[in-house]
Design an enzyme around this catalytic site. Structure first.
Site, PDB file in Angstrom:
ATOM      1  N   GLU A  73       0.858  -1.200   0.000  1.00  0.00           N
ATOM      2  CA  GLU A  73       0.000   0.000   0.000  1.00  0.00           C
ATOM      3  C   GLU A  73       0.888   1.242   0.000  1.00  0.00           C
ATOM      4  OE1 GLU A  73      -2.889   0.195   3.237  1.00  0.00           O
ATOM      5  OE2 GLU A  73      -2.703   2.379   3.241  1.00  0.00           O
ATOM      6  N   ARG A  75       0.190  10.392   0.682  1.00  0.00           N
ATOM      7  CA  ARG A  75       0.480  11.465   1.637  1.00  0.00           C
ATOM      8  C   ARG A  75       1.639  12.322   1.201  1.00  0.00           C
ATOM      9  NH1 ARG A  75       0.576   7.941   7.129  1.00  0.00           N
ATOM     10  NH2 ARG A  75      -1.113   6.594   6.433  1.00  0.00           N
ATOM     11  N   THR A  81      -4.556   5.995   2.078  1.00  0.00           N
ATOM     12  CA  THR A  81      -4.918   7.375   2.409  1.00  0.00           C
ATOM     13  C   THR A  81      -5.695   8.027   1.266  1.00  0.00           C
ATOM     14  OG1 THR A  81      -2.715   7.412   3.489  1.00  0.00           O
ATOM     15  CG2 THR A  81      -4.062   9.364   3.713  1.00  0.00           C
ATOM     16  N   LYS A 127     -11.009  -1.375   6.728  1.00  0.00           N
ATOM     17  CA  LYS A 127      -9.782  -1.123   7.473  1.00  0.00           C
ATOM     18  C   LYS A 127     -10.217  -0.699   8.885  1.00  0.00           C
ATOM     19  CE  LYS A 127      -6.082   2.367   7.527  1.00  0.00           C
ATOM     20  NZ  LYS A 127      -4.849   2.724   6.817  1.00  0.00           N
TER      21      LYS A 127
HETATM   22  C1  3PG Z   1      -1.178   4.337   8.417  1.00  0.00           C
HETATM   23  O1  3PG Z   1      -2.073   4.466   7.604  1.00  0.00           O
HETATM   24  O2  3PG Z   1      -0.449   5.260   8.819  1.00  0.00           O
HETATM   25  C2  3PG Z   1      -0.976   2.983   8.907  1.00  0.00           C
HETATM   26  O3  3PG Z   1      -1.961   2.725   9.809  1.00  0.00           O
HETATM   27  C3  3PG Z   1       0.398   2.716   9.441  1.00  0.00           C
HETATM   28  O4  3PG Z   1       0.468   2.954  10.786  1.00  0.00           O
HETATM   29  P1  3PG Z   1       1.808   2.564  11.594  1.00  0.00           P
HETATM   30  O5  3PG Z   1       2.887   3.519  11.127  1.00  0.00           O
HETATM   31  O6  3PG Z   1       1.435   2.758  13.031  1.00  0.00           O
HETATM   32  O7  3PG Z   1       2.150   1.148  11.249  1.00  0.00           O
END
Ligand code: 3PG
Length: 218
Positions: free
Chosen positions: A46, A50, A74, A134
């Protein structure tokens, strides 16, 4: 992973037990990073929207790492849904959802996971015919205890928890009957990515993929 295509498994949640969540600052890192993840056994990747390079990164991985199944994370607007699929994304993940976003995701032609963190959001998605979600931010929103609590009244909902998951707690999440896979960044430490230590990324990916293989059969 069950297949090289997210369309083949019964569900997106069954594509791979552990999904690395990638935040890329430099598009030139996309291909070597994806190759390291795939070499370590994590082929479903994924890439989060961002950073400004995310769509170019998805396109580069799609074109140059054929063994990867790259999706966009995201994703929060219909425009991002469109742009992600145009770049080659084969699945879509969102930290939350609205009806506008859900309609765009449904129309995209690729599997998607809208994000939830409350029972009411789960019920609202079930009402709209969506059973796979999710769970975000997993640890902050109640973690495995919360997911266990949801499985009683809402057993038809299945989740990919992300947020605060690492090698230590991933097995407990993966042992839950309503968890299909977990996502996270723990196999991509910032210092390893900054120093382009792809060997370390591959090694952490291999450890993470073993966690998925060890999961109890439910
Ligand atoms: C995110 O979308 O930021 C994920 O949930 C990853 O989170 P993490 O950095 O706590 O693994």
């Amino acid at each position: 992973m069950a297949s090289s295509s997210p369309a083949s498994p019964a569900s997106l949640l069954d594509l791979a037990p552990v999904v690395p969540v990638v935040v890329l600052q430099d598009v030139s890192d996309a291909v070597p990073l994806a190759r390291a993840l795939v070499a370590g056994g994590l082929a479903a990747i994924e890439v989060t929207l961002r950073t400004p390079v995310a769509l170019d990164a998805i396109q580069a991985i799609t074109e140059e790492v054929p063994d990867a199944v790259v999706g966009a994370g995201t994703v929060i607007t219909p425009e991002q849904v469109h742009d992600s699929v145009a770049a080659g994304a084969r699945f879509l993940v969102s930290p939350g959802w609205t009806d506008v976003l859900l309609e765009a995701m449904r129309g995209s032609g690729v599997p998607f996971l809208p994000g939830v963190s409350t029972a009411s959001e789960v019920v609202a998605l079930l009402e709209r015919g969506v059973r796979e979600m999710k769970f975000f931010p997993a640890e902050a929103a109640g973690g495995t205890a919360y997911l266990k609590s949801l499985s009683g009244p809402l057993p038809q909902a299945r989740f990919c928890p992300t947020g605060g998951i690492g090698a230590g707690n991933a097995p407990e999440y993966l042992s839950l009957p309503n968890v299909g896979c977990v996502g996270g960044t723990w196999m991509l430490p910032a210092d390893a990515v900054a120093s382009r230590d792809w060997g370390r990324v591959e090694s952490l990916a291999r450890e993470a993929s073993r966690l998925g293989r060890l999961r109890p059969q439910v």
